[in-house]
Design an enzyme around this catalytic site. Structure first.
Site, PDB file in Angstrom:
ATOM      1  N   GLU A 129     -11.111 -10.148  -1.119  1.00 29.32           N
ATOM      2  CA  GLU A 129     -10.725  -9.349   0.039  1.00 29.32           C
ATOM      3  C   GLU A 129     -11.966  -8.776   0.720  1.00 29.32           C
ATOM      4  OE1 GLU A 129      -6.281  -8.200  -0.362  1.00 29.32           O
ATOM      5  OE2 GLU A 129      -7.556  -6.481  -0.757  1.00 29.32           O
ATOM      6  N   HIS A 165      -8.462  -2.596  -5.938  1.00 29.41           N
ATOM      7  CA  HIS A 165      -8.413  -2.807  -4.486  1.00 29.41           C
ATOM      8  C   HIS A 165      -9.551  -2.013  -3.845  1.00 29.41           C
ATOM      9  CE1 HIS A 165      -7.104  -2.803  -0.343  1.00 29.41           C
ATOM     10  NE2 HIS A 165      -6.334  -3.817  -0.667  1.00 29.41           N
ATOM     11  N   GLY A 225      -1.276  -7.441   3.390  1.00 31.92           N
ATOM     12  CA  GLY A 225      -0.985  -6.032   3.626  1.00 31.92           C
ATOM     13  C   GLY A 225      -0.045  -5.859   4.807  1.00 31.92           C
ATOM     14  N   GLY A 226      -0.596  -5.473   5.936  1.00 33.96           N
ATOM     15  CA  GLY A 226       0.186  -5.120   7.123  1.00 33.96           C
ATOM     16  C   GLY A 226       1.279  -6.117   7.489  1.00 33.96           C
ATOM     17  N   LYS A 233       0.856  -1.200   0.000  1.00 30.71           N
ATOM     18  CA  LYS A 233       0.000   0.000   0.000  1.00 30.71           C
ATOM     19  C   LYS A 233       0.892   1.251   0.000  1.00 30.71           C
ATOM     20  CE  LYS A 233      -3.510  -2.806   2.161  1.00 30.71           C
ATOM     21  NZ  LYS A 233      -4.675  -2.907   3.012  1.00 30.71           N
TER      22      LYS A 233
HETATM   23  P1  13P Z   1      -4.159  -6.331   5.536  1.00 29.71           P
HETATM   24  O1  13P Z   1      -3.352  -7.610   5.357  1.00 29.71           O
HETATM   25  O2  13P Z   1      -3.372  -5.245   6.191  1.00 29.71           O
HETATM   26  O3  13P Z   1      -5.460  -6.631   6.206  1.00 29.71           O
HETATM   27  O4  13P Z   1      -4.490  -5.801   4.094  1.00 29.71           O
HETATM   28  C1  13P Z   1      -5.059  -6.669   3.190  1.00 29.71           C
HETATM   29  C2  13P Z   1      -5.087  -6.048   1.866  1.00 29.71           C
HETATM   30  O5  13P Z   1      -5.818  -5.094   1.637  1.00 29.71           O
HETATM   31  C3  13P Z   1      -4.192  -6.608   0.843  1.00 29.71           C
HETATM   32  O6  13P Z   1      -4.446  -6.061  -0.398  1.00 29.71           O
END
Ligand code: 13P
Length: 260
Positions: free
Chosen positions: A171, A101, A237-238, A11
């Site tokens: 997602e 996304h 993500g995180g 991100k």
């Molecule tokens: P997180 O893993 O931070 O929940 O984010 C998921 C995401 O949006 C991956 O594209």
């Protein structure tokens, strides 16, 4: 055979220098070797400004980690201030492009029609769009999951000729940015729907398309997601920002795969 794909989505995180430091820390860990042995595929979808330094670093190390971008514009070039073209991404051997996304759909008002045009540009240039779909909590509570996914997929896939390689990412919006992913049952149900919808569109070719799960993935819960028949990897993500955490996620996938 669908090769498991673990894709990091950074991100709007990491400067070029931070991206280089991440690669220095990630490369010596176990995931690189597992990917080099062909057990899984690993990709990093980085901010545009980190693509060149990452490309340079990966090449220098002869790494098998693939690069991904987080957006693309459908025009080839011209007066489109702030946009990025397929050619610009290809210059750094970018393989994947995340399209649609939920953060872009919600914050930048991207419609599925727009998403489809972006996917079309990526596919035309030989890149692989990672097309994100997923429902809000109110859609889920309203019992409209299947209809929602159907509509999003139908409209986001107008570009598709059934032949170009695509990756889907389920997602659920309510799981993104949390540390609690969907349950095994919920992930399988949604990814099963997605495959069924793809099958209606493309017949048996649907069996070759990878469907990733994304939202709250951690080293602790990845195992419960990857055991699902229709989950072929994760968009992380995180938990991907820390090289050690992302390595653990990749290795959990490797262990599960070698056990299967
Ligand atoms: P997180 O893993 O931070 O929940 O984010 C998921 C995401 O949006 C991956 O594209």
């Amino acid at each position: 055979m669908r090769k498991t794909l673990l894709a990091a989505n950074w991100k709007m995180n990491k400067t070029a220098a931070e991206a280089e430091a991440w690669l220095e820390a990630f490369y010596p860990l176990e995931a690189e070797k597992a990917a080099a042995d062909g057990l899984v595929e690993v990709a990093v979808c980085a901010p545009f400004t980190a693509l060149y330094p990452l490309h340079r670093g990966l090449k220098k190390k002869n790494s098998v980690v693939e690069l991904g971008a987080q957006n693309i514009f459908w025009q080839e070039r011209g007066a489109f201030t702030g946009e990025i073209s397929a050619e610009m991404l290809l210059e750094f051997q970018t393989k994947y492009v995340i399209c649609g996304h939920s953060e872009r759909r919600v914050l930048m008002q991207e419609s599925s029609e727009t998403v489809s045009r972006k996917c079309g540009a990526a596919a035309k240039a030989g890149m692989v769009p990672i097309i994100c779909v997923g429902e809000s909590i109110s859609v889920r509570r309203g019992g409209l999951l299947k209809q929602w996914l159907e509509a999003q997929l139908y409209e986001s896939l107008t570009f598709w000729d059934n032949q170009q390689e695509i990756v889907l990412a389920y997602e659920p919006v309510w799981a993104i940015g949390t540390k609690s992913a969907a349950t095994t049952e919920d992930a399988q149900e949604a990814c099963g729907y997605i495959r069924q919808i793809l099958r209606e569109r493309a017949g048996d070719l649907a069996d070759d398309i990878r469907i990733l799960y994304g939202g709250g993935v951690t080293p602790e819960n990845i195992g419960g997601l990857l055991i699902c028949d229709d989950v072929d990897g994760a968009l992380v993500g995180g938990s991907s920002l820390d090289p050690v955490g992302f390595d653990k996620i990749v290795m959990a996938a490797v262990q599960l795969k070698t056990k299967k």
